[in-house]
Scaffold this active site. Sequence first.
Site, PDB file in Angstrom:
ATOM      1  N   THR A 214     -29.173  79.503  44.803  1.00  0.00           N
ATOM      2  CA  THR A 214     -29.148  80.104  43.468  1.00  0.00           C
ATOM      3  C   THR A 214     -30.489  80.764  43.177  1.00  0.00           C
ATOM      4  O   THR A 214     -31.286  80.975  44.094  1.00  0.00           O
ATOM      5  CB  THR A 214     -28.758  79.036  42.411  1.00  0.00           C
ATOM      6  OG1 THR A 214     -28.566  79.690  41.148  1.00  0.00           O
ATOM      7  CG2 THR A 214     -29.797  77.942  42.259  1.00  0.00           C
ATOM      8  N   ASN A 215     -30.751  81.096  41.943  1.00  0.00           N
ATOM      9  CA  ASN A 215     -32.033  81.708  41.575  1.00  0.00           C
ATOM     10  C   ASN A 215     -32.496  81.117  40.251  1.00  0.00           C
ATOM     11  O   ASN A 215     -31.828  80.250  39.690  1.00  0.00           O
ATOM     12  CB  ASN A 215     -31.894  83.237  41.509  1.00  0.00           C
ATOM     13  CG  ASN A 215     -30.832  83.650  40.514  1.00  0.00           C
ATOM     14  OD1 ASN A 215     -30.967  83.417  39.326  1.00  0.00           O
ATOM     15  ND2 ASN A 215     -29.750  84.243  41.006  1.00  0.00           N
ATOM     16  N   ARG A 216     -33.646  81.603  39.753  1.00  0.00           N
ATOM     17  CA  ARG A 216     -34.263  80.918  38.608  1.00  0.00           C
ATOM     18  C   ARG A 216     -33.788  81.419  37.246  1.00  0.00           C
ATOM     19  O   ARG A 216     -34.326  81.009  36.218  1.00  0.00           O
ATOM     20  CB  ARG A 216     -35.784  81.056  38.710  1.00  0.00           C
ATOM     21  CG  ARG A 216     -36.343  80.237  39.867  1.00  0.00           C
ATOM     22  CD  ARG A 216     -37.819  80.468  40.029  1.00  0.00           C
ATOM     23  NE  ARG A 216     -38.543  80.212  38.805  1.00  0.00           N
ATOM     24  CZ  ARG A 216     -39.762  80.687  38.542  1.00  0.00           C
ATOM     25  NH1 ARG A 216     -40.357  81.465  39.421  1.00  0.00           N
ATOM     26  NH2 ARG A 216     -40.357  80.399  37.412  1.00  0.00           N
TER      27      ARG A 216
END
Length: 410
Positions: A214-216
């Site tokens: 995923t990402n932030r």
Amino acid sequence: MPSATPDSSSPRIVLGVAGGIAAYKSVELLRRLCDAGYHVAPVLTPDATRFVGALTFSALASEPARTSLYGDPTTPIPHTYLGQNANLIVVAPATAHLIARYAMGLSDDLLTATLLASRAPVLLCPAMHSEMWEQPSVQENLATLRRRGVLILEPESGRLAGGDVGPGRLAEPEVICSMVDKIVRGYRGPLSGRCVLITAGGTREPIDPVRVITNRSSGRQGYALAEVAHRLGAHVTLISTVDLELALDVVRGVDVVPVATAAELHEATMARAGASDAVIMAAAVADFTLQPAGQKMKKDDGLPQLTFVPTADIVHDLVAKRHAGQVIVGFAAESNNVAENALAKLRRKGVDLLVVNDVSAPGAGFEHPTNEVVLLDRNETATTISLRSKEAISLEILTRVASLLSQGAP
Ligand code: CTP
């Protein structure tokens, strides 16, 4: 003497004032409400009178300011008189103390008793120091009140008492006044009658039944856009990767579609884009995904071999299928060569507006309640929106969207 002499058909507003330094701004708010033709009855908490005098409010309002449950010469039960006759109760400023008491159902002064003795809509305009505003207890009390239908006008980011700067400053009186107009008089905002589709959060690509890539992205900017678009009158659909728990706190009236992967986001967005006047792609979409393993990968099996495949570019597909007059807004998350990369992205994506985030800038981008962006339009004109709350950034973006829509863009 009241500054306005509303007739008996004028909408009646109870203006609650709690004990915070922003109480001085509620004098200006009172004036604006009276000038707009409302019958305004001010109610000050005992602490509010430490910051502003009841006499000031009495001099400007439609009836004398009240500060106590007891000793009112006109009625022995002022809270029921005020609560039952109000078309709206506005509390500005709403302090952490007032918010907590209201959430708990405590009625230990005239203002909280009036709030509990009323079925009128309630608009709270919080104001406090940033540390207090960000306290989970304060946010949970607000979430509780939101769920019960209380309207919250988020504070702005800016100069606070003592010279500090941050989120927690009372919304400007003119903003509160226009919100009052919207609630009481059915004011039609610049996005009234428009359908706006917004995506939020970072996608999650499964590796196996346990792990994801995923990402932030926290989804906060997308949620703020949804809330503000709704406030401006739009019918809003929010496609979000963020927890259902958080989705439940979204302002009432926004349709939330939960998704997780880039493929689900692609499908959900394309299925709804045709019916939307504007699509705002605030989500951080994975550029690559992989075929997930059916079972949990075991450590003892050695280093995993992951083979990535590209995902569909949703913005690209939206632009390819756009209908006449539809506005498409893209986001650009950049960490270096920001201006150069953003310009190349604007040209490549073909969007009407690119919201450029420098994710390395302090207080901006992922996970922060604030943001600082550059708006890059089709003519490649760049406008910097300085550091402010994600709601205030959303207002800038949506004002541009409303103006593009009214011009029949592109
Ligand atoms: N986007 C999209 N589909 C993707 C990837 C991104 O629709 N598969 C959208 C994002 O929602 C955003 C815009 O494209 O509105 C730009 O996203 P960004 O991650 O900044 O750029 P990329 O296109 O992924 O390019 P790069 O990774 O090279 O910066």
